[in-house]
Design an enzyme around this catalytic site. Structure first.
Site, short mmCIF file in Angstrom:
data_model
loop_
_atom_site.label_atom_id
_atom_site.label_comp_id
_atom_site.label_asym_id
_atom_site.label_seq_id
_atom_site.Cartn_x
_atom_site.Cartn_y
_atom_site.Cartn_z
N ASP A 104 0.79 -1.23 0.00
CA ASP A 104 0.00 0.00 0.00
C ASP A 104 0.82 1.29 0.00
O ASP A 104 0.27 2.38 -0.10
CB ASP A 104 -0.97 0.00 1.20
CG ASP A 104 -0.27 -0.19 2.54
OD1 ASP A 104 0.90 -0.65 2.55
OD2 ASP A 104 -0.88 0.10 3.57
N GLU A 188 11.03 -4.35 12.37
CA GLU A 188 12.22 -3.75 11.74
C GLU A 188 13.40 -3.77 12.70
O GLU A 188 14.50 -4.21 12.37
CB GLU A 188 11.95 -2.30 11.33
CG GLU A 188 10.78 -2.09 10.36
CD GLU A 188 9.44 -1.90 11.05
OE1 GLU A 188 9.32 -2.19 12.27
OE2 GLU A 188 8.49 -1.45 10.37
C1 UGA Z 1 3.34 -0.66 9.34
C2 UGA Z 1 4.69 -0.95 8.66
O1 UGA Z 1 4.88 -0.08 7.54
C3 UGA Z 1 4.69 -2.42 8.21
O2 UGA Z 1 5.78 -2.70 7.40
C4 UGA Z 1 4.64 -3.28 9.44
O3 UGA Z 1 4.60 -4.65 9.09
C5 UGA Z 1 3.39 -2.94 10.23
O4 UGA Z 1 3.25 -1.52 10.46
C6 UGA Z 1 3.45 -3.61 11.58
O5 UGA Z 1 4.29 -3.18 12.36
O6 UGA Z 1 2.68 -4.52 11.86
P1 UGA Z 1 0.84 -0.73 8.27
O7 UGA Z 1 0.48 0.21 7.17
O8 UGA Z 1 0.31 -0.44 9.64
O9 UGA Z 1 2.41 -0.90 8.32
O10 UGA Z 1 0.46 -2.23 7.90
P2 UGA Z 1 -0.18 -2.83 6.57
O11 UGA Z 1 0.22 -2.06 5.38
O12 UGA Z 1 -1.63 -3.05 6.82
O13 UGA Z 1 0.54 -4.26 6.55
C7 UGA Z 1 1.92 -4.42 6.20
C8 UGA Z 1 2.04 -5.42 5.06
O14 UGA Z 1 1.60 -6.70 5.50
C9 UGA Z 1 1.19 -5.06 3.83
O15 UGA Z 1 1.92 -5.32 2.65
C10 UGA Z 1 -0.02 -5.97 3.96
O16 UGA Z 1 -0.61 -6.32 2.71
C11 UGA Z 1 0.54 -7.18 4.69
N1 UGA Z 1 -0.44 -7.85 5.60
C12 UGA Z 1 -1.21 -7.12 6.47
C13 UGA Z 1 -0.59 -9.23 5.57
O17 UGA Z 1 0.08 -9.91 4.77
N2 UGA Z 1 -1.50 -9.83 6.41
C14 UGA Z 1 -2.28 -9.13 7.28
O18 UGA Z 1 -3.11 -9.72 8.01
C15 UGA Z 1 -2.12 -7.73 7.31
MN MN Z 2 0.70 -0.07 5.12
#
Ligand code: UGA
Ligand code: MN
Length: 243
Positions: A104, A188
């Protein structure tokens, strides 16, 4: 060097639009190999056909979040996916650079040339992270990373966003037992600490961390609503229910 771009992704209405935008960004990047890892029990045909359609060199994998984390409110998002990609890199790559690119975010294609020649670990600012709107290493006048700026320090040694660093394949091969921890918010920091990175090793990019080439954008999701046509019938014209 080839950039191994690791994208965790999961099923939701915004998934295909987000991946479409990222695919069309990557069409403008030479020497990239896109590792798309689905948090899903099976590979999605819609993603397989998207990958085939754009012709970007890619690997399509799946790795589900362990059941015990799915129930928690704060989830370790994308961790199983990224760790599966690390396994793939360790079995298939000899050189290059690994970048964890969430589906995203918004990427300026100039970012990829900044990270391409990473020796160990390179870092740069990420825009739109937390309320302060920025997460960035602080670089002194000798080009050395001496501090970090982030809206959420949380006692982290490396208070950086996932989109703010890249690691050489060589380092990932050397530290063959290092994975990302299942600790929300500390993925991270935990990963970089286990890689045994010292601040002096960090290669500051983006003009010594003064330019923003990536933003932590988040696609707004809507709550499902009734889908009726102008004449009050149920709309069944597209696949909006299945994605
Ligand atoms: C922030 C950070 O930018 C992420 O890299 C980090 O993993 C996350 O917080 C965290 O600390 O948990 P955020 O925008 O809050 O990111 O999270 P998402 O963009 O919703 O998810 C990170 C990535 O994991 C995305 O590429 C999403 O598609 C993937 N994801 C999310 C999954 O594969 N499974 C899930 O259940 C949720
Ligand atoms: Mn994100």
């Amino acid at each position: 060097p080839v950039i191994y771009l690791v994208t965790p992704t999961y099923r939701r209405p915004e998934q295909i639009p987000d991946l479409t935008r990222l695919a069309q960004t990557l069409l403008n990047v030479p020497a990239v190999h896109w590792i798309v890892v689905e948090d899903n029990s099976a590979l999605s045909p819609a993603i397989a056909s998207l990958l085939k359609r754009y012709g970007i060199p890619h690997t399509h994998l799946k790795a589900q979040m362990p059941e015990k984390y799915k129930k928690s409110k704060l989830k370790p998002r994308g961790v199983a996916n990224r760790n599966a990609a690390l396994d793939w890199v360790r079995s298939n790559c000899k050189s290059g650079v690994v970048y964890f690119a969430d589906d995203d975010n918004t990427y300026d294609i100039r970012l990829f040339e900044e990270m391409r020649f990473t020796k160990k670990v390179s870092m740069w600012p990420v825009g739109l992270v937390t309320k302060v709107g920025l997460s960035s290493p602080v670089v002194n006048d000798k080009g050395v990373v001496v501090d970090f700026f982030d809206g959420w320090m949380a006692n982290r040694k490396f208070p950086v966003d996932m989109a703010g660093f890249a690691v050489s394949v060589q380092l990932i091969l050397e530290k063959s037992d290092v994975y990302m921890p299942y600790v929300p918010g500390h993925e991270e920091d935990g990963f970089l600490k286990k890689l045994d990175v010292s601040p002096a090793d960090i290669e500051p990019k983006a003009n010594w961390c003064t330019q923003i080439f990536v933003w932590h954008t988040q696609t707004k999701s809507n709550t499902p609503a009734n889908r009726t046509t102008a004449t009050g019938k149920r709309y069944k014209g597209t696949n909006i229910d299945t994605l």
